[in-house]
Design a protein around this motif. Structure first.
Motif, PDB file in Angstrom:
ATOM      1  N   HIS A  28       5.655  -6.383  -1.965  1.00 28.35           N
ATOM      2  CA  HIS A  28       4.597  -6.893  -1.098  1.00 28.35           C
ATOM      3  C   HIS A  28       3.258  -6.570  -1.778  1.00 28.35           C
ATOM      4  CE1 HIS A  28       5.512  -2.717  -0.171  1.00 28.35           C
ATOM      5  NE2 HIS A  28       4.271  -2.570   0.238  1.00 28.35           N
ATOM      6  N   LYS A  29       2.176  -6.911  -1.158  1.00 25.50           N
ATOM      7  CA  LYS A  29       0.860  -6.687  -1.766  1.00 25.50           C
ATOM      8  C   LYS A  29       0.581  -5.190  -1.861  1.00 25.50           C
ATOM      9  CE  LYS A  29      -3.048  -7.157   0.452  1.00 25.50           C
ATOM     10  NZ  LYS A  29      -4.209  -7.703   1.194  1.00 25.50           N
ATOM     11  N   LEU A  30       0.658  -4.648  -3.085  1.00 23.97           N
ATOM     12  CA  LEU A  30       0.461  -3.218  -3.286  1.00 23.97           C
ATOM     13  C   LEU A  30      -1.011  -2.844  -3.451  1.00 23.97           C
ATOM     14  CD1 LEU A  30       3.459  -2.328  -5.660  1.00 23.97           C
ATOM     15  CD2 LEU A  30       3.328  -2.148  -3.169  1.00 23.97           C
ATOM     16  N   SER A  31      -1.852  -3.838  -3.717  1.00 24.14           N
ATOM     17  CA  SER A  31      -3.297  -3.605  -3.846  1.00 24.14           C
ATOM     18  C   SER A  31      -4.012  -4.933  -3.675  1.00 24.14           C
ATOM     19  CB  SER A  31      -3.636  -2.990  -5.210  1.00 24.14           C
ATOM     20  OG  SER A  31      -3.522  -3.963  -6.237  1.00 24.14           O
ATOM     21  N   ASN A  32      -5.329  -4.914  -3.732  1.00 29.03           N
ATOM     22  CA  ASN A  32      -6.109  -6.144  -3.602  1.00 29.03           C
ATOM     23  C   ASN A  32      -6.388  -6.815  -4.948  1.00 29.03           C
ATOM     24  OD1 ASN A  32      -6.436  -6.390  -0.773  1.00 29.03           O
ATOM     25  ND2 ASN A  32      -7.945  -4.726  -0.801  1.00 29.03           N
ATOM     26  N   TRP A  33      -5.839  -6.249  -6.021  1.00 32.63           N
ATOM     27  CA  TRP A  33      -5.937  -6.881  -7.341  1.00 32.63           C
ATOM     28  C   TRP A  33      -5.334  -8.278  -7.259  1.00 32.63           C
ATOM     29  CZ3 TRP A  33      -2.363  -5.675 -12.011  1.00 32.63           C
ATOM     30  CH2 TRP A  33      -2.941  -6.147 -13.203  1.00 32.63           C
ATOM     31  N   TRP A  34      -5.943  -9.279  -7.860  1.00 35.21           N
ATOM     32  CA  TRP A  34      -5.497 -10.663  -7.721  1.00 35.21           C
ATOM     33  C   TRP A  34      -4.026 -10.817  -8.048  1.00 35.21           C
ATOM     34  CZ3 TRP A  34      -3.327 -14.517 -10.698  1.00 35.21           C
ATOM     35  CH2 TRP A  34      -3.351 -15.810 -10.136  1.00 35.21           C
ATOM     36  N   TRP A  35      -3.592 -10.197  -9.111  1.00 34.32           N
ATOM     37  CA  TRP A  35      -2.189 -10.330  -9.511  1.00 34.32           C
ATOM     38  C   TRP A  35      -1.265  -9.770  -8.443  1.00 34.32           C
ATOM     39  CZ3 TRP A  35      -0.916 -13.362 -13.441  1.00 34.32           C
ATOM     40  CH2 TRP A  35      -1.902 -13.658 -14.389  1.00 34.32           C
ATOM     41  N   ARG A  36      -1.625  -8.659  -7.852  1.00 34.08           N
ATOM     42  CA  ARG A  36      -0.799  -8.065  -6.793  1.00 34.08           C
ATOM     43  C   ARG A  36      -0.811  -8.916  -5.526  1.00 34.08           C
ATOM     44  NH1 ARG A  36       3.087  -4.830  -8.686  1.00 34.08           N
ATOM     45  NH2 ARG A  36       2.307  -2.956  -9.724  1.00 34.08           N
ATOM     46  N   LEU A 191       2.084  -5.425 -17.526  1.00 33.65           N
ATOM     47  CA  LEU A 191       1.187  -5.683 -16.410  1.00 33.65           C
ATOM     48  C   LEU A 191      -0.239  -5.206 -16.685  1.00 33.65           C
ATOM     49  CD1 LEU A 191       0.983  -6.889 -13.605  1.00 33.65           C
ATOM     50  CD2 LEU A 191       1.639  -4.675 -12.652  1.00 33.65           C
ATOM     51  N   TYR A 192      -0.358  -4.056 -17.315  1.00 28.19           N
ATOM     52  CA  TYR A 192      -1.689  -3.489 -17.577  1.00 28.19           C
ATOM     53  C   TYR A 192      -2.041  -3.517 -19.062  1.00 28.19           C
ATOM     54  CZ  TYR A 192      -0.973  -1.906 -12.820  1.00 28.19           C
ATOM     55  OH  TYR A 192      -0.708  -1.865 -11.473  1.00 28.19           O
ATOM     56  N   HIS A 224       9.924  -8.424 -14.123  1.00 30.41           N
ATOM     57  CA  HIS A 224       9.146  -8.587 -12.900  1.00 30.41           C
ATOM     58  C   HIS A 224       8.483  -9.973 -12.937  1.00 30.41           C
ATOM     59  CE1 HIS A 224       9.351  -4.197 -13.271  1.00 30.41           C
ATOM     60  NE2 HIS A 224       9.065  -4.114 -11.984  1.00 30.41           N
ATOM     61  N   PRO A 225       8.585 -10.753 -11.874  1.00 34.88           N
ATOM     62  CA  PRO A 225       7.865 -12.038 -11.869  1.00 34.88           C
ATOM     63  C   PRO A 225       6.374 -11.885 -12.168  1.00 34.88           C
ATOM     64  CG  PRO A 225       9.447 -11.976 -10.076  1.00 34.88           C
ATOM     65  CD  PRO A 225       9.467 -10.608 -10.700  1.00 34.88           C
ATOM     66  N   ILE A 226       5.743 -10.849 -11.617  1.00 34.30           N
ATOM     67  CA  ILE A 226       4.316 -10.647 -11.840  1.00 34.30           C
ATOM     68  C   ILE A 226       4.012 -10.385 -13.315  1.00 34.30           C
ATOM     69  CG2 ILE A 226       4.416  -8.173 -11.294  1.00 34.30           C
ATOM     70  CD1 ILE A 226       1.646  -8.356 -10.102  1.00 34.30           C
TER      71      ILE A 226
END
Length: 264
Positions: A28-36, A191-192, A224-226
């Motif tokens: 689920h949305k783990l942060s407000n970062w666009w990718w998340r 991711l990072y 991971h899809p992200i």
């Protein structure tokens, strides 16, 4: 000398086919970062790619993500080439609880009673889409003996919480719960990562992939899809799947791999 045989690792007869098991973790949305914020949309793309290439994959999803996107996951659960599995309810959120557990219990996932509540909450989320998962991956691979006991008591068949690059095994943990390890490099660094480091990750990944293919090893991936979206808009993901297909690999979900090996 080959790799040491683990105490509860089953003797595997030579397989008649080359097997690939593609897995991915969805939160689920783990942060407000666009990718998340858009992670669930990437999961939809991931599943569509798997379907278009006529292969199979297992998506391990947090219970909260399922609850917040019931229609999407109800649709994905009906796709014959997608298995949905559990990935904890909230991915150890909020952080303050995780830190407390780490200090008091030396475990991000907490004591057994808390883990049991978390798994049951995850199962209840999946029940809302008419699905009863049997495969599990703990967030951050942070399972322990308590996790094993809880999952077995609640009827899970597969846990995929170990990394074993180049060395596949099928190990009974307890009862009818088996460990199926990730045998390829994980994609968390992507991711990072910056452009240069991600290029190196890709280069290393394909070197490992071709080595595993040359040995006709069982291959279990974690994509991971992200991460695959951010890396290069799923180009690497598609390339890996196509490479495995071209080398005559049969794609199975975690559930199917368990069923095949358990019956041998």
């Amino acid at each position: 000398m080959g790799p040491q045989k683990l105490e509860h690792e089953l003797d595997l007869k030579p397989l008649e086919q080359k097997i690939a098991c593609v897995t991915g973790d969805v939160h689920h949305k783990l942060s407000n970062w666009w990718w998340r914020r858009n992670e669930v949309n990437f999961a939809r793309e991931y599943a569509e790619i798997v379907s278009s290439l006529k292969v199979k994959a297992t998506l391990l999803v947090t219970g909260r993500c399922v609850e917040e996107n019931l229609e999407l996951f109800k649709a994905l659960s009906k796709m014959p080439n997608i298995e949905l599995g559990g990935h904890t309810y909230s991915a150890f959120k909020p952080k303050i609880i995780r830190k407390f557990f780490e200090l008091l219990f030396w475990s991000s996932y907490g004591p057994r009673f808390y883990q049991r509540m978390d798994v049951i909450k995850t199962l209840n989320a999946f029940a809302q889409i008419g699905t009863r998962p049997v495969s599990w991956r703990t967030h951050c691979l942070a399972s322990n003996r308590n996790t094993i006991l809880v999952l077995n008591s609640l009827g899970f068949k597969v846990i995929s919480d170990e990394m074993s690059t180049g060395n596949f095994f099928f190990r009974r943990e307890i009862g009818d719960l088996f460990q199926i390890p990730i045998t390829m490099p994980i994609d968390d660094p992507v991711l990072y990562g910056e452009n240069k480091s991600n290029k190196l990750w890709k280069k290393n990944y394909f070197e490992v992939l071709h080595n595993e293919i040359s040995k006709e090893n069982v291959i279990v991936t974690q994509f991971h899809p992200i991460c695959m979206k951010k890396l290069d808009n799923f180009k690497t993901f598609k390339s890996v799947l196509v490479t495995l297909k071209e080398n005559d690999y049969t794609f199975l979900t975690l559930r199917e791999l368990y069923q095949m090996l358990r019956s041998r």
